[in-house]
Design an enzyme around this catalytic site. Structure first.
Site, PDB file in Angstrom:
ATOM      1  N   ARG A 112     -10.226 -11.566   1.418  1.00  0.00           N
ATOM      2  CA  ARG A 112     -11.083 -12.582   0.810  1.00  0.00           C
ATOM      3  C   ARG A 112     -10.400 -13.957   0.786  1.00  0.00           C
ATOM      4  O   ARG A 112     -11.062 -14.984   0.803  1.00  0.00           O
ATOM      5  CB  ARG A 112     -11.505 -12.129  -0.590  1.00  0.00           C
ATOM      6  CG  ARG A 112     -10.388 -11.924  -1.558  1.00  0.00           C
ATOM      7  CD  ARG A 112     -10.797 -11.096  -2.781  1.00  0.00           C
ATOM      8  NE  ARG A 112     -11.016  -9.689  -2.456  1.00  0.00           N
ATOM      9  CZ  ARG A 112     -11.419  -8.763  -3.330  1.00  0.00           C
ATOM     10  NH1 ARG A 112     -11.678  -9.105  -4.579  1.00  0.00           N
ATOM     11  NH2 ARG A 112     -11.580  -7.514  -2.967  1.00  0.00           N
TER      12      ARG A 112
ATOM     13  N   LYS B  65       0.866  -1.196   0.000  1.00  0.00           N
ATOM     14  CA  LYS B  65       0.000   0.000   0.000  1.00  0.00           C
ATOM     15  C   LYS B  65       0.898   1.241   0.000  1.00  0.00           C
ATOM     16  O   LYS B  65       1.323   1.705   1.052  1.00  0.00           O
ATOM     17  CB  LYS B  65      -0.900   0.001   1.233  1.00  0.00           C
ATOM     18  CG  LYS B  65      -1.988  -1.066   1.208  1.00  0.00           C
ATOM     19  CD  LYS B  65      -2.945  -0.891   2.371  1.00  0.00           C
ATOM     20  CE  LYS B  65      -3.998  -1.976   2.396  1.00  0.00           C
ATOM     21  NZ  LYS B  65      -5.017  -1.828   1.337  1.00  0.00           N
TER      22      LYS B  65
HETATM   23  N1  BES Z   1      -8.119  -3.927   4.029  1.00  0.00           N
HETATM   24  C1  BES Z   1      -8.327  -3.471   2.706  1.00  0.00           C
HETATM   25  C2  BES Z   1      -9.615  -2.697   2.535  1.00  0.00           C
HETATM   26  C3  BES Z   1      -9.717  -1.383   3.237  1.00  0.00           C
HETATM   27  C4  BES Z   1      -9.473  -0.221   2.562  1.00  0.00           C
HETATM   28  C5  BES Z   1     -10.143  -1.321   4.555  1.00  0.00           C
HETATM   29  C6  BES Z   1      -9.613   0.986   3.209  1.00  0.00           C
HETATM   30  C7  BES Z   1     -10.257  -0.119   5.208  1.00  0.00           C
HETATM   31  C8  BES Z   1     -10.011   1.040   4.529  1.00  0.00           C
HETATM   32  C9  BES Z   1      -8.347  -4.649   1.762  1.00  0.00           C
HETATM   33  O1  BES Z   1      -7.592  -5.742   2.120  1.00  0.00           O
HETATM   34  C10 BES Z   1      -7.812  -4.150   0.477  1.00  0.00           C
HETATM   35  O2  BES Z   1      -6.663  -3.829   0.431  1.00  0.00           O
HETATM   36  N2  BES Z   1      -8.651  -4.134  -0.532  1.00  0.00           N
HETATM   37  C11 BES Z   1      -8.250  -3.689  -1.820  1.00  0.00           C
HETATM   38  C12 BES Z   1      -8.871  -4.613  -2.834  1.00  0.00           C
HETATM   39  C13 BES Z   1      -8.326  -4.440  -4.214  1.00  0.00           C
HETATM   40  C14 BES Z   1      -6.870  -4.840  -4.281  1.00  0.00           C
HETATM   41  C15 BES Z   1      -9.151  -5.278  -5.127  1.00  0.00           C
HETATM   42  C16 BES Z   1      -8.746  -2.268  -2.010  1.00  0.00           C
HETATM   43  O3  BES Z   1      -9.836  -1.943  -1.524  1.00  0.00           O
HETATM   44  O4  BES Z   1      -8.036  -1.480  -2.605  1.00  0.00           O
HETATM   45 MN    MN Z   2      -5.553  -5.494   1.463  1.00  0.00          MN
END
Ligand code: BES
Ligand code: MN
Ligand code: ZN
Length: 509
Positions: free
Chosen positions: A365, A288
């Site tokens: 997931r 991230k």
């Molecule tokens: N934990 C994150 C989702 C999230 C984002 C929670 C912001 C709280 C605040 C999740 O694991 C994630 O990284 N999701 C990705 C999915 C994508 C790679 C398809 C996302 O939302 O960017």
């Molecule tokens: Mn994630």
């Protein structure tokens, strides 16, 4: 802070401060037209008498000076004068009586408590109307709002920045026989919400998969109705949980698969609650890094499991009968090291399905896949999962509303009802099967991510692949509401404990 109901009328009460909740008067809530000025609130007869007899007409002055109309959320406060039985008063608007919900009472009690603490009030009384002609429901809502507002998490502060002054809240003109059991119940539920808040607010160096497992064990140890099983990495390997273990691989902290079971009497209903328990989500090799990817907030990525454990803690005290509830969390960290899963790796989940990991940041997931397969084998009537699954859900619904997906309309309705009573917001979203095409993989059964557009929906469709036997399943994407940067209503900045009250209602009703 003590909350005690009392039959005393406000006229007879003395103490530091009195909070009076009032509905907006009908003329006050009219939309002002160009040539009509918004009319200030008209006090009811009993409040007029109180104002004249004990408050030196402070209420009338406050209303006139501030043109207070009693709109929901509005407050006006002042000092009564020297040598009066009550030093300070606050009027709190409840808004239109036709739009009243229990949450309006929660929030009104919260604003009374927050004001009282700022004003250094030790002894506060509440004079609130009865909600829905139900003294118990009113007392429960007031107690929940007051207790949640009063909770301040100072575990990581070296000195006590804002000390609490308030130690007693008296709920006036309220029959203790009806109110006391409701307040006790509120306290038990709030204890669960606070557990969830504190688990979410604690950083990832404090709350690890080990801590979550210990929390589950502690809940089980305190109750005759709970049993707990912690599956270690080797146990998960034996169950072929390749998706969960793929995520856990790059962490120095061992994964923990938590299975906490509540059972009291011969069950007529069996429910599984599955919570995403990523104690930190770095994104993995799809680190991230982007602006807005909020890596520093990824300690909150166990918000789903915090809600599950918070609900378990409350249920341990509420002790509903005839229901069996399984709380399941596949907990780990999503980190990077030499054995991290690579983008493009193929993992095999415990139901044999193969997943091409095209994005290591869609890890929740993967962990939920094996947790859902596990839950699916338990023979429960329904499964609900809660997960901080996607940023896309936050984009769609904002920070205050969670997404809900369900394969069963009646279950969606039951969750909606439980949430409404809890004052928590969920919005049903579509399980748009054709979007699953986005997850087609050349080499494996499917990929773990599709396009950015509709990302919360493809997340839900991915999870659906792992619920095969159980006919009732819902997925709750709580990425927005588990955390808040600013205080509002009965929430303070930090973890909100979102979904605990909805889960408790779902279990109890
Ligand atoms: N934990 C994150 C989702 C999230 C984002 C929670 C912001 C709280 C605040 C999740 O694991 C994630 O990284 N999701 C990705 C999915 C994508 C790679 C398809 C996302 O939302 O960017
Ligand atoms: Mn994630
Ligand atoms: Zn995540």
């Amino acid at each position: 802070m003590n909350i005690l109901p009392s039959l005393a009328a406000p006229q007879a009460w003395h103490g530091d401060a009195l909070a009076i909740a009032v509905f907006a008067s009908p003329q006050a809530s009219n939309v002002p037209s160009e040539n009509s000025v918004k009319k200030a609130l008209e006090l009811s007869e009993p409040l007029k008498n109180l104002d004249i007899q004990v408050l030196a007409c402070t209420l009338t002055d406050l209303i006139t000076e501030s043109e207070f109309t009693g709109e929901s959320g509005a407050t006006v406060s002042g000092r009564v004068g020297i040598d009066y039985a009550i030093r300070k008063v606050i009027l709190i608007g409840l808004g239109d009586p036709a739009k009243a919900t229990a949450d309006v009472w929660r929030k009104a009690a919260a604003s009374a408590v927050k004001w009282a603490n700022k004003e250094k009030v030790k002894k506060l009384a509440l004079s609130f109307p009865v909600y829905n002609q139900d003294v118990s429901l009113t007392a429960k809502a007031i107690a929940e709002g007051a207790l949640l507002a009063a909770h301040q998490d100072k575990r990581f502060k070296s000195k006590n920045a804002n000390p609490q002054f308030l130690d007693q809240v008296e709920v006036l003109e309220t029959d203790p026989e009806l109110a006391n059991p409701a307040i006790a119940k509120a306290q038990q539920i709030v204890d669960g919400v606070i557990l969830a808040r504190e688990l979410v607010s604690a950083p990832a160096n404090i709350v690890t998969p080990i801590t979550l497992a210990e929390t589950a064990v502690a809940i089980a140890n305190e109750s005759d109705y709970f049993t707990v099983k912690i599956l270690e990495q080797a146990d998960c390997e034996a169950l072929n949980m390749g998706a969960f273990l793929g995520v856990a691989r790059a962490s120095d902290i061992p994964p923990k698969f938590i299975h906490l079971t509540y059972s009291n009497g011969t069950p007529t209903r069996k429910l599984a609650i599955v919570g995403k328990g990523l104690t930190f989500d770095s994104g993995g090799l799809n680190l991230k890094t982007g602006v807005g990817s909020s890596i520093e907030l990824m300690k909150t990525d166990m918000g789903g499991s915090a809600a599950a454990l918070g609900a378990a803690k409350a249920i341990a005290k509420l002790q509903p009968t005839d229901i069996e509830v399984h709380f399941i969390v596949a907990s780990c960290e999503n980190m990077v090291n030499g054995s991290a899963m690579r983008p493009g790796d193929i993992l095999t989940a415990s139901n044999g399905k193969t997943i091409e990991v095209n994005n290591t940041d869609a890890e929740g997931r993967l962990t939920l896949a094996d947790a859902l397969v596990y839950a699916d084998k338990l023979g429960v009537d329904a499964i609900v999962d809660l997960a901080t699954l996607t940023g896309a859900c936050v984009v769609a619904l904002g920070e205050d509303i969670a997404g809900m997906w369900s394969i069963d309309d009646a279950f969606a309705e039951a969750i909606a009802k439980a949430a409404k009573d809890a004052g928590e917001k969920f919005w049903r979203m579509p399980l748009e099967d054709p979007y699953f095409d986005q997850l087609k993989s050349v080499v494996a059964d499917f990929k773990n991510t599709g396009s950015r557009a509709g990302g919360a929906i493809t997340g839900a469709l991915f999870l659906k692949q792992f619920v095969e036997k159980t006919k009732v399943w819902a997925h709750l994407d709580v990425a927005g509401p588990v955390w808040t940067e600013r205080e509002s209503g009965y929430n303070n900045a930090g973890g909100t404990g979102f979904a605990v009250r909805t889960l408790v209602n779902l279990i109890i009703n």
